[in-house]
Design an enzyme around this catalytic site. Structure first.
Site, short mmCIF file in Angstrom:
data_model
loop_
_atom_site.label_atom_id
_atom_site.label_comp_id
_atom_site.label_asym_id
_atom_site.label_seq_id
_atom_site.Cartn_x
_atom_site.Cartn_y
_atom_site.Cartn_z
N CYS A 1 -2.30 -15.46 49.41
CA CYS A 1 -0.85 -15.56 49.22
C CYS A 1 -0.28 -14.31 48.54
O CYS A 1 0.30 -13.45 49.18
CB CYS A 1 -0.48 -16.79 48.39
SG CYS A 1 -0.85 -18.37 49.17
N ARG A 2 -0.47 -14.22 47.23
CA ARG A 2 0.19 -13.17 46.45
C ARG A 2 -0.38 -11.78 46.69
O ARG A 2 0.37 -10.84 46.96
CB ARG A 2 0.11 -13.51 44.96
CG ARG A 2 0.86 -14.78 44.62
CD ARG A 2 0.61 -15.23 43.21
NE ARG A 2 -0.77 -15.70 43.06
CZ ARG A 2 -1.33 -16.00 41.90
NH1 ARG A 2 -0.65 -15.86 40.77
NH2 ARG A 2 -2.58 -16.43 41.85
N SER A 3 -1.70 -11.61 46.57
CA SER A 3 -2.25 -10.25 46.68
C SER A 3 -2.15 -9.68 48.09
O SER A 3 -1.86 -8.49 48.24
CB SER A 3 -3.67 -10.16 46.12
OG SER A 3 -4.55 -11.05 46.73
N ASN B 1 -6.72 -14.62 47.39
CA ASN B 1 -6.42 -13.52 48.31
C ASN B 1 -5.85 -14.00 49.63
O ASN B 1 -6.14 -13.45 50.68
CB ASN B 1 -7.66 -12.63 48.52
CG ASN B 1 -7.36 -11.29 49.19
OD1 ASN B 1 -8.17 -10.77 49.94
ND2 ASN B 1 -6.20 -10.71 48.94
N CYS C 1 -5.32 -11.54 43.28
CA CYS C 1 -4.88 -12.87 42.87
C CYS C 1 -6.10 -13.79 42.92
O CYS C 1 -7.23 -13.33 42.93
CB CYS C 1 -3.71 -13.38 43.72
SG CYS C 1 -4.10 -13.76 45.45
N ASP D 1 1.93 -18.58 41.58
CA ASP D 1 1.12 -18.91 42.75
C ASP D 1 1.88 -19.92 43.60
O ASP D 1 2.10 -21.06 43.18
CB ASP D 1 -0.22 -19.49 42.31
CG ASP D 1 -1.20 -19.64 43.46
OD1 ASP D 1 -0.77 -19.61 44.63
OD2 ASP D 1 -2.40 -19.81 43.17
#
Length: 150
Positions: free
Chosen positions: A14-16, A12, A9, A123
């Site tokens: 939150c999402r990934s 690095n 993401c 995001d």
């Protein structure tokens, strides 16, 4: 054979890392041999743990992200991983710009493995929605596991 997968993401945090933690947890439970990592296309948060809100939402569902630390994606990742999964088109494009000449490592949107009609993991850093992000990531993780087991 162990499949090496990188989730990417922007920062690095939150999402990934959520995808990293969730998919690693599910793959281990399923006995699927994988090596998992995550990275960001930007370097603002290198060395930081995942966002506290991402960690809290993940913990509610039994995923521990506390040991993960942000790092920035590098051209070497294309040689080190069998599959690179981006959370959105912006990061997919950034990865393609970084791709070493002649490299053919697959780089795809993570939600291609999801049953959702949504194509990108939003995001949540500014807008929230960590629960929705986790829903999408769990769904895509199940789809990725199905694909790998074929």
């Amino acid at each position: 054979m162990t499949t090496r997968i990188l989730f990417v993401c922007l920062g690095n945090i939150c999402r990934s890392p959520t995808a990293h933690g969730v998919f690693d947890h599910m793959a281990r439970a399923a006995g699927q041999p994988v090596e998992v990592d995550s990275a960001g296309t930007g370097g603002w948060h290198v060395g930081d743990p995942p966002d506290r809100r991402a960690q809290a939402e993940a913990a509610k569902r039994g995923y521990d992200l506390s040991q993960l630390r942000a790092r920035q994606a590098q051209p070497q990742d294309f040689a080190d991983f069998d599959l690179i999964l981006a959370m959105d088109r912006s990061n997919l494009a950034a990865l393609e710009r970084m791709r070493p000449e002649g490299n053919d490592t697959p780089v795809r949107l993570f939600l291609e493995y999801s049953d959702s009609l949504q194509e990108e993991v939003p995001d949540p850093y500014y807008e929230g929605g960590f629960d929705l992000v986790l829903d999408l990531i769990e769904d895509a993780s199940r789809g990725l596991l199905r694909d790998l087991s074929r």
